[in-house]
Enzyme design. Structure first.
Site, PDB file in Angstrom:
ATOM      1  N   TYR A  54      24.736  38.840  22.138  1.00 43.22           N
ATOM      2  CA  TYR A  54      25.051  39.476  20.866  1.00 43.22           C
ATOM      3  C   TYR A  54      26.510  39.927  20.880  1.00 43.22           C
ATOM      4  O   TYR A  54      26.973  40.546  21.837  1.00 43.22           O
ATOM      5  CB  TYR A  54      24.105  40.660  20.654  1.00 43.22           C
ATOM      6  CG  TYR A  54      24.328  41.446  19.395  1.00 43.22           C
ATOM      7  CD1 TYR A  54      24.431  40.819  18.153  1.00 43.22           C
ATOM      8  CD2 TYR A  54      24.405  42.832  19.434  1.00 43.22           C
ATOM      9  CE1 TYR A  54      24.629  41.548  17.004  1.00 43.22           C
ATOM     10  CE2 TYR A  54      24.591  43.574  18.279  1.00 43.22           C
ATOM     11  CZ  TYR A  54      24.700  42.924  17.065  1.00 43.22           C
ATOM     12  OH  TYR A  54      24.892  43.650  15.914  1.00 43.22           O
ATOM     13  N   ARG A  91      16.025  66.440  18.890  1.00 43.22           N
ATOM     14  CA  ARG A  91      16.763  65.392  19.589  1.00 43.22           C
ATOM     15  C   ARG A  91      16.131  65.053  20.928  1.00 43.22           C
ATOM     16  O   ARG A  91      16.366  63.993  21.489  1.00 43.22           O
ATOM     17  CB  ARG A  91      18.219  65.825  19.779  1.00 43.22           C
ATOM     18  CG  ARG A  91      19.141  64.679  20.181  1.00 43.22           C
ATOM     19  CD  ARG A  91      20.615  65.037  20.115  1.00 43.22           C
ATOM     20  NE  ARG A  91      21.023  65.907  21.197  1.00 43.22           N
ATOM     21  CZ  ARG A  91      21.446  67.155  21.058  1.00 43.22           C
ATOM     22  NH1 ARG A  91      21.493  67.713  19.865  1.00 43.22           N
ATOM     23  NH2 ARG A  91      21.822  67.876  22.099  1.00 43.22           N
ATOM     24  N   LYS A 102      13.887  44.289  15.102  1.00 42.47           N
ATOM     25  CA  LYS A 102      13.548  42.885  14.889  1.00 42.47           C
ATOM     26  C   LYS A 102      12.028  42.675  14.892  1.00 42.47           C
ATOM     27  O   LYS A 102      11.329  43.193  14.039  1.00 42.47           O
ATOM     28  CB  LYS A 102      14.249  42.041  15.947  1.00 42.47           C
ATOM     29  CG  LYS A 102      15.748  42.350  16.126  1.00 42.47           C
ATOM     30  CD  LYS A 102      16.559  42.217  14.847  1.00 42.47           C
ATOM     31  CE  LYS A 102      18.055  42.241  15.086  1.00 42.47           C
ATOM     32  NZ  LYS A 102      18.592  43.500  15.631  1.00 42.47           N
ATOM     33  N   ASP A 152      17.477  42.091  28.047  1.00 39.81           N
ATOM     34  CA  ASP A 152      17.261  42.296  26.615  1.00 39.81           C
ATOM     35  C   ASP A 152      16.284  41.222  26.153  1.00 39.81           C
ATOM     36  O   ASP A 152      16.636  40.041  26.069  1.00 39.81           O
ATOM     37  CB  ASP A 152      18.593  42.193  25.861  1.00 39.81           C
ATOM     38  CG  ASP A 152      18.455  42.477  24.365  1.00 39.81           C
ATOM     39  OD1 ASP A 152      17.353  42.278  23.812  1.00 39.81           O
ATOM     40  OD2 ASP A 152      19.452  42.894  23.742  1.00 39.81           O
TER      41      ASP A 152
END
Length: 542
Positions: free
Chosen positions: A260, A207, A358, A333
């Site tokens: 978004y 992690r 994306k 972003d």
């Protein structure tokens, strides 16, 4: 892996129907089935190949390869850390020989002597042998991005950064190995203590880091011109962890109307539970931003640029100067822009975030998110990330690395197709309005020309009709998939009113500017003429 050359004629392998798998292969000449003896050093050397003997009755009767003396150790280390190598490592090791070969060394000692003769030491703990490097463990520290300074284009950086000039994994493979492990071991307790007290570099737990994901982070850092990058399991993971890490309880943020929807939901419903409030402004409303900064103790201005789905652009340089004068951070972003079309950090932003799902990944096959910025800020976010999880799987990291190698080629094609198609759509009688920053009709067109080198591969537009008319148009399209997401090789189309806002009433959707006839079209890398013909024929059906 480089192998020695030899003068013996090429041989043909026979496939074995069964073999014994061993985690630490022994190439000393022991027959298959004999239990290999491995000393405490866990180092086994390879014996010679291309010595006498051949195939008798279709059975391999001699050692046929000469591998570098560190080959077995590299296989052993890599096989434990890289599942993609296990098959080759164990098959080669297990079926190495069917018995002592005539003319070949008869003992491991002889093999060691032969191997040692080829060793060329270059440092106390590192030796280069026939193109191979062995330091006994996965290297930590990664590549030095300063050495990419001779690469003059983003295209070259996307291919080579984080890999060509000092990848943090010992391998001579062109592609970065996938290191599938949940944890990393320490040889002795003292080594662990040294690690905890910062005297020894290593990974510890999956992690907290992975050699494969580090390559992705370094590649994105080089592309963004950032000191540090943190890769996570998704773009939303990046947004939410960033907001929680940088905005204190009781703090205040400023964001924009167009964004978004899931980001808006988090800001409106989750952050208030932590006492965090928000001011929402139009992307172009600099006066509104200044008023919010004067009225509240703002910790962060967070917005997309371009925004989703109307592709509005924020003056990154201006808002950064304004926010910094009031002690607020700026996070952009840049998913719709990509790091190729826009350099948010160079324009003054403190952080830039991407949904790597994306354009960066670019193949509609992986979920990921990343945040780039100063070492200080990224470390702050990373500390919370290690607590919350949201770790990117190393296999997904490999897909991001693979996708980035063609990022510049894909984005060039998508920029070109989207701009040309936006012009066609704007001139079409069955299209009411087109939203694309590359068009003079876009409200931030001049700004986009200043801070972007390309306008992206997504075009939003309103069809001349109602909900059912727009559905008819979308269903008549033959090339694009009806799906969420964008930025992949395949074109994707959706009606935001249905795909993202169908749970709201029409009146509620209109509050966000989402009309029933709005279409968002993500252009892939298909031929422009094919896409144009498909869209035109679909418009003819309405």
């Amino acid at each position: 892996m480089a192998v020695s050359s030899c003068s013996c004629p090429p041989r043909v392998f026979n496939a074995y129907s069964s073999f014994e798998c061993r985690s630490d292969p022994d190439f000393s000449g022991a027959t298959i089935g004999d239990k290999p003896h491995v000393g405490s050093s866990r180092r086994v050397t390879a014996s010679s190949f291309c010595t006498g003997g051949g195939f008798g009755g279709g059975v391999l009767s001699s050692l046929i390869f000469r591998f570098p003396p560190n080959f077995v150790r590299q296989l052993s280390v890599k096989a434990r850390r890289n599942c993609s190598n296990i098959g080759v490592a164990q098959v080669v090791a297990a079926s190495w020989s069917n018995g002592p070969a005539s003319g070949s060394p008869s003992s491991a000692a002889a093999a060691s002597q032969a191997a040692a003769a080829a060793t060329v030491p270059v440092a106390d703990n590192v030796a280069v042998v026939e193109g191979c490097i062995d330091n006994g463990s996965v290297q930590i520290g990664g590549s030095d991005n300063s050495r990419t300074s001779f690469l003059s284009s983003d295209g070259s950086i996307t291919v080579h950064a984080g890999e060509r000039l000092g990848r943090g994994i010992v391998t001579d493979a062109i592609t970065t190995p996938v290191v599938n492990t949940s944890a990393y071991f320490f040889k002795k307790t003292q080594e662990l203590i040294d690690f905890k007290e910062k005297r020894h570099k290593s990974f510890e737990y999956g992690r907290y880091g992975n050699p494969t994901t580090v390559v992705v982070e370094e590649k994105i850092s080089a592309l963004e011109g950032a000191e540090s990058t943190l890769i996570m399991a998704s773009g939303m993971c990046g947004s939410t962890v960033m907001l929680m890490a940088l905005v204190p309880a009781g703090g205040h943020i400023v964001t924009t109307t167009d964004c978004y929807r899931k980001t808006r939901i988090f800001i409106e419903t989750i952050l208030p539970k932590m006492g965090i409030s928000a001011t929402v402004i139009d992307p172009a409303d600099v006066d509104g931003l200044e008023a919010a900064l004067n009225k509240n103790k703002v910790s962060l201005f967070f917005t997309e640029s371009p925004t989703n789905p109307f592709l509005r652009c924020v003056d990154i340089e201006k808002v950064s100067k304004l926010c910094h004068s009031k002690g607020a951070l700026v996070c952009i972003d840049g998913t719709f822009a990509t790091p190729l079309n826009q350099k948010a950090l160079a324009l003054g932003a403190d952080l830039v975030l991407h949904s790597a799902t994306k354009f960066i990944g670019g193949h509609n096959d992986v979920l990921a998110g990343c945040i780039s910025g100063s070492e200080k800020l990224v470390t702050e976010i990373c500390t919370l990330h290690h607590i919350l999880g949201g770790t990117l799987n190393p296999n997904a990291a490999y897909l991001i690395i693979r996708g980035m190698k063609t990022l510049h080629l894909r984005v060039q094609q998508q920029n070109s197709t989207a701009l040309r198609m936006a012009k066609v759509l704007e001139a079409h009688p069955r299209v009411r309005r087109v939203y694309y920053p590359g068009l003079p009709s876009h409200p931030e067109h001049e700004l986009a020309k200043q801070q972007m080198t390309g306008f992206g591969g997504v075009v939003s537009f309103e069809v001349d009709g109602d909900l059912m008319t727009t559905i008819k148009f979308v269903d008549a399209l033959k090339i694009p998939y009806i799906a969420p997401s964008f930025g992949g090789c395949e074109s994707i189309v959706d009606q935001p009113a249905i795909m993202s806002y169908w749970d709201l009433s029409q009146a509620e959707r209109h509050k966000y500017g989402i009309k029933d006839n709005l279409v968002r079209f993500s252009f892939g890398v298909e031929d422009f003429e094919d896409l144009k013909a498909d869209i035109l024929q679909a418009l003819e059906t309405i």
